[in-house]
Each structure stands twice: as structure tokens, then as C-alpha cells.
Design a protein around this motif. Structure first.
Motif, PDB file in Angstrom:
ATOM      1  N   ALA A   7      33.414  34.944  32.403  1.00 36.58           N
ATOM      2  CA  ALA A   7      34.105  36.141  32.868  1.00 36.58           C
ATOM      3  C   ALA A   7      33.947  37.249  31.841  1.00 36.58           C
ATOM      4  O   ALA A   7      33.751  36.977  30.653  1.00 36.58           O
ATOM      5  N   ARG A  13      40.256  36.344  26.380  1.00 37.58           N
ATOM      6  CA  ARG A  13      40.952  35.228  27.029  1.00 37.58           C
ATOM      7  C   ARG A  13      42.051  34.615  26.162  1.00 37.58           C
ATOM      8  O   ARG A  13      43.162  34.380  26.659  1.00 37.58           O
ATOM      9  N   ASP A  47      42.818  36.489  35.025  1.00 36.06           N
ATOM     10  CA  ASP A  47      41.701  35.598  34.717  1.00 36.06           C
ATOM     11  C   ASP A  47      42.213  34.271  34.139  1.00 36.06           C
ATOM     12  O   ASP A  47      41.485  33.290  34.094  1.00 36.06           O
TER      13      ASP A  47
END
Length: 166
Positions: A7, A13, A47
Motif C-alpha cells: 500500500a 503503517r 489501511d
């Protein structure tokens, strides 16, 4: 077998995971109202698996008039100072929080570049945060191209929220 692509939020993240985990532990929610990032903060948060427990939603208010229509930003403020102003970021945060019924709101406005907007230079970004007994804005001047300025803005928003969640 399909080819796997990381991603676009790979480096963000761990930060996003930390924000989501903290919100889950506190049983609190978040929403965004984004201009220059056009939904990237909300996308970075979602996400993370399990984000649906705490992310209420996000408003993309790229056009100036939508800042008023969707996020309740004062039209006189926009007329007097333009869309790229610290108070606009604060009102975006409050508007996103209120419209989405969240405990926390993040509001972002700025100039990703390459050209100035209303006399404001590229890389100028205001990040607003509204939450329980919190209303604050941080101003940043990021270097780089459009993509770099936008991703730096996402990081700044997540860091600001995480700081206030601690």
C-alpha cells in the motif's frame, strides 16, 4: 497468483497502527476533513485492519466552497484569509468531528505545489486537531514535490493525533 503491491502508506503503517490501537483502547473515534490531502489521512488510517471500529469517516473538501458546505468553516474567514490559514484547519477539524460524530477531528489545508495559492507558498500546511478539551493547529513548511508534501502532511496529522492521545 496475483502480484502483491504494498500500500502507498507502507512507511506510515506503524504510526497509523499505533493511532488505531490507542483509539481502540480508549474507545474513541476519529474523523477527518481534508483539503490538500484529499482523503489520504483517512485512507492511511483505514489501511490498518480493524480501523472500522474507530474511524467514523472523512470529508474531502478540496474546493473552497465545500469547506463551508460540508465542514462548516466560516465563509467570512475564507473570504478574508483564503483557504490556507491556521483557523481554517481548526474549523475543518471541528467540522469533520461534528459532521461525522467522532471524538477527534483532524483538519488539513495547505499548498502541495508546485505553484503558490493565494500568495501562500508550496509546502505550507496547517494541521488542525479538535477533540475532548483540545483545539490546536500546527503549521509546517515541507520540502519536496506534491506527493512528498502530501505524505508529509499525512504523517504530521497522525503524529499530532497520537501525541494528544498519549
Amino acid at each position: 497468483m496475483a502480484e502483491r503491491h504494498d500500500a502507498p502508506f507502507g512507511e506510515l503503517r506503524p504510526l497509523a497502527k499505533g493511532v488505531i490501537a490507542t483509539l481502540v483502547a480508549r474507545r474513541q473515534t476519529v474523523a477527518t476533513a481534508e483539503s490538500l490531502t484529499a482523503g489520504l489521512v483517512c485512507a492511511a488510517l483505514t489501511d490498518v485492519p480493524g480501523a472500522s471500529a474507530v474511524v467514523r469517516g472523512g470529508l474531502v473538501v478540496y474546493a473552497t466552497e465545500l469547506k463551508t458546505v460540508l465542514a462548516d468553516v466560516d465563509p467570512d474567514l475564507l473570504a478574508q484569509h483564503g483557504a490556507v490559514h491556521p483557523e481554517v484547519a481548526a474549523q475543518l477539524a471541528e467540522g469533520g468531528r461534528g459532521r461525522c460524530g467522532a471524538d477527534w477531528g483532524l483538519g488539513l489545508t495547505g499548498v502541495a505545489g508546485p505553484a503558490q495559492q493565494d500568495g501562500v507558498g508550496p509546502g505550507t500546511v496547517h494541521v488542525g486537531l479538535a477533540g475532548p478539551e483540545v483545539r490546536t493547529v500546527r503549521t509546517h513548511w515541507f520540502e519536496g514535490d506534491r506527493a512528498q508534501v502530501r505524505m508529509a502532511s499525512v504523517r504530521a496529522a497522525l503524529e499530532l493525533l497520537q501525541e494528544h492521545l498519549r
